[in-house]
Design an enzyme around this catalytic site. Structure first.
Site, mmCIF file in Angstrom:
data_model
loop_
_atom_site.group_PDB
_atom_site.id
_atom_site.type_symbol
_atom_site.label_atom_id
_atom_site.label_comp_id
_atom_site.label_asym_id
_atom_site.label_seq_id
_atom_site.Cartn_x
_atom_site.Cartn_y
_atom_site.Cartn_z
ATOM 1 N N ARG A 1 13.982 61.490 20.587
ATOM 2 C CA ARG A 1 13.236 62.753 20.472
ATOM 3 C C ARG A 1 12.132 62.417 19.490
ATOM 4 O O ARG A 1 12.399 62.150 18.323
ATOM 5 C CB ARG A 1 14.152 63.863 19.944
ATOM 6 C CG ARG A 1 13.419 65.140 19.544
ATOM 7 C CD ARG A 1 12.833 65.866 20.748
ATOM 8 N NE ARG A 1 12.206 67.129 20.362
ATOM 9 C CZ ARG A 1 10.903 67.260 20.065
ATOM 10 N NH1 ARG A 1 10.098 66.213 20.128
ATOM 11 N NH2 ARG A 1 10.426 68.438 19.723
ATOM 12 N N HIS B 1 8.204 64.563 15.022
ATOM 13 C CA HIS B 1 7.624 65.901 15.159
ATOM 14 C C HIS B 1 8.058 66.771 13.996
ATOM 15 O O HIS B 1 8.904 66.380 13.198
ATOM 16 C CB HIS B 1 8.100 66.547 16.468
ATOM 17 C CG HIS B 1 9.572 66.868 16.453
ATOM 18 N ND1 HIS B 1 10.533 65.905 16.609
ATOM 19 C CD2 HIS B 1 10.243 68.033 16.261
ATOM 20 C CE1 HIS B 1 11.737 66.460 16.524
ATOM 21 N NE2 HIS B 1 11.589 67.757 16.309
ATOM 22 N N HIS C 1 8.445 71.367 13.013
ATOM 23 C CA HIS C 1 8.425 72.727 13.570
ATOM 24 C C HIS C 1 7.922 73.728 12.545
ATOM 25 O O HIS C 1 7.934 73.469 11.351
ATOM 26 C CB HIS C 1 9.844 73.190 13.960
ATOM 27 C CG HIS C 1 10.607 72.205 14.745
ATOM 28 N ND1 HIS C 1 10.464 72.067 16.099
ATOM 29 C CD2 HIS C 1 11.525 71.287 14.379
ATOM 30 C CE1 HIS C 1 11.277 71.121 16.535
ATOM 31 N NE2 HIS C 1 11.931 70.627 15.500
ATOM 32 N N GLU D 1 15.176 73.804 11.278
ATOM 33 C CA GLU D 1 16.049 73.231 12.312
ATOM 34 C C GLU D 1 17.406 72.854 11.729
ATOM 35 O O GLU D 1 17.492 72.055 10.809
ATOM 36 C CB GLU D 1 15.392 71.984 12.920
ATOM 37 C CG GLU D 1 16.334 71.176 13.830
ATOM 38 C CD GLU D 1 15.649 69.956 14.454
ATOM 39 O OE1 GLU D 1 14.475 70.087 14.874
ATOM 40 O OE2 GLU D 1 16.275 68.878 14.515
ATOM 41 N N HIS E 1 10.475 64.772 11.435
ATOM 42 C CA HIS E 1 11.748 64.105 11.704
ATOM 43 C C HIS E 1 11.798 63.546 13.123
ATOM 44 O O HIS E 1 10.940 63.866 13.948
ATOM 45 C CB HIS E 1 12.912 65.075 11.477
ATOM 46 C CG HIS E 1 12.792 66.354 12.264
ATOM 47 N ND1 HIS E 1 12.014 67.411 11.837
ATOM 48 C CD2 HIS E 1 13.325 66.731 13.457
ATOM 49 C CE1 HIS E 1 12.100 68.390 12.721
ATOM 50 N NE2 HIS E 1 12.879 68.002 13.716
ATOM 51 N N GLU F 1 11.154 74.771 22.011
ATOM 52 C CA GLU F 1 11.022 73.333 21.793
ATOM 53 C C GLU F 1 9.626 72.851 22.179
ATOM 54 O O GLU F 1 9.167 71.821 21.712
ATOM 55 C CB GLU F 1 12.063 72.562 22.619
ATOM 56 C CG GLU F 1 13.244 72.006 21.846
ATOM 57 C CD GLU F 1 12.905 71.079 20.688
ATOM 58 O OE1 GLU F 1 12.590 71.568 19.601
ATOM 59 O OE2 GLU F 1 12.986 69.861 20.863
#
Ligand code: MN
Ligand code: MN
Length: 416
Positions: free
Chosen positions: A124, A127, A129, A133, A172, A195
């Protein structure tokens, strides 16, 4: 439609002595249901039948919706269940993700869940947010990376039941490890989170003029000519090497972050254990980095997560193993019971009374998640036993022996 012959036969054979009103009801029911002469003879009440089209497997999974308990209100409350099986997967080489947000489950306005699978080596991508999270590993193991607010590096490996927490704006990544990668549940403290609304490294690079990137990094434009032109989101690469080596090189001269963004849930003893189950409560008092609270609950067959409510926050649930049912008693004389099984999301608004009963043959395991740095609940039993007894008896029309039998301390899972 029933034919007259059968109706006539019934009248002749079975209804001598039955009042004319009952006979009229039976005849009317026969007219719509048809072909059920034997059953009709046993009972004249045909209301608990459903002759129309039915999605039988789905009805069987939701018996308390198909035929609600008599205590549910007729004026209902909106659904508080959404199965991840209804969510659309975003698939990539390296894994997939799917989400349940306020769009899918309108009542879930304070939290959203993202379920993700990464193969061994699947990433993943780097990135961050706008929301916080929180995550729990459901299967396998993963390597997670981040940096703290001082820019110091964090790299750790996590396994089943381990947690992580990355505050908003903290960058992360997550990568599946051998032998078979990982699957995990991400919980975000915004109901309208998605997401697809994240800041991705690949996306960011694709939207910056090459000469600016060249100047920013102090490298030739030519060296950056192969940067991805669109988002990676999830991609496949090699399984990383030894953890210690990754930690050392990522830390560099700055040193490792003193913050542990991961938490090993099973290394702590249960917060409460009775013969009917156990609960592990993890909030900022134990997992310092986190400001989302969790209760990981196991209820054995026949057990009940006792009647309670949460004064401080809505509860977002995820059912991990087994089957259960929950009644939510809402305001305005309304209540509804719904059934849950592994893979379902449940939701209870702040302050509403509820229980979760194990209705299966195996353990029921589920998450209670709260957008709060601390866990808080109130037990109905504890309340009633810490109120003047005469007052409680006058309300409930029960005798002193019955009141005295109610547990005086919060049990969490009953029977004790
Ligand atoms: Mn993330
Ligand atoms: Mn609860």
């Amino acid at each position: 439609m029933e034919n007259d012959g059968t109706k006539h036969q019934l009248s002749r054979r079975g209804f001598l002595g039955v009042g004319s009103a009952a006979l009229a009801v039976a005849a009317g029911t026969m007219a719509v249901s048809g072909g059920m002469a034997q059953e009709t003879q046993r009972s004249t009440d045909r209301s608990a039948t459903d002759p129309g089209p039915t999605n039988t497997p789905l009805s069987a999974q939701n018996p308390d919706s198909a035929w609600p308990p008599a205590t549910d209100s007729k004026s209902t409350i909106p659904t508080f269940k959404y199965p991840f099986s209804f969510a659309n997967k975003r698939t990539y080489e390296g894994g997939w993700s799917r989400e349940v947000t306020v769009r899918e489950l309108p009542v879930s306005h304070s939290m959203a869940g993202v379920n993700m699978r990464l193969t061994a080596g699947g990433v993943r991508e780097l990135h961050w947010h706008t929301a916080n999270e929180w995550a729990i590993v459901l299967y396998g193991s993963a390597r997670i990376t981040g940096i703290d607010r001082d820019g110091k590096s964090f790299v750790a490996d996590v396994k089943q039941n381990d947690l992580w927490f990355f505050p908003s704006g903290i960058p992360h990544s997550i990568q599946g490890l051998g032998p078979d990668g990982t699957e995990f549940m991400l919980v975000f403290d915004e109901g309208d989170f998605s997401e697809s609304d994240t800041v991705l490294l690949s996306d960011s690079m694709a939207h910056l003029p090459p000469e600016v990137l060249s100047k920013n990094f102090g490298v030739a434009e030519l060296a950056l000519k192969n940067l991805p032109k669109q988002e990676l989101f999830i991609f496949q690469t090699a399984v990383p090497g030894a953890l210690a080596a990754d930690q050392k090189t990522a830390a560099g001269a700055l040193g490792k972050s003193p913050t542990d963004f991961a938490f090993r849930t099973m290394e702590m003893p249960p917060t409460k254990r009775t013969k009917s189950g156990e609960v592990r409560i993890v909030d900022s008092s134990t997992f310092k980095a986190s400001n989302i609270a969790m209760a990981l609950v196991t209820v054995h067959p026949g057990g009940l997560r006792e009647l309670h409510w949460h004064p401080n926050a809505d509860e977002w649930q995820y059912y991990i193993v087994g089957k259960g049912r929950m009644t939510v008693v809402s305001t305005g004389n309304r209540a509804r019971t719904m059934d849950f099984q592994a893979g379902d999301v449940g939701y209870v608004e702040k302050t509403l009374l509820h229980y979760i009963e194990n209705t299966g043959e195996t353990d029921l395991v589920f998450l209670e998640m709260f957008k709060s740095s601390f866990y808080q609940d109130l037990s109905l039993s504890e309340w009633l036993t810490h109120t003047p007894p005469e007052l409680v008896m006058a309300h409930l029309n029960i005798d002193r022996a019955t009141l005295d039998a109610i547990p005086r301390d919060e049990q969490v899972i009953v029977p004790r």
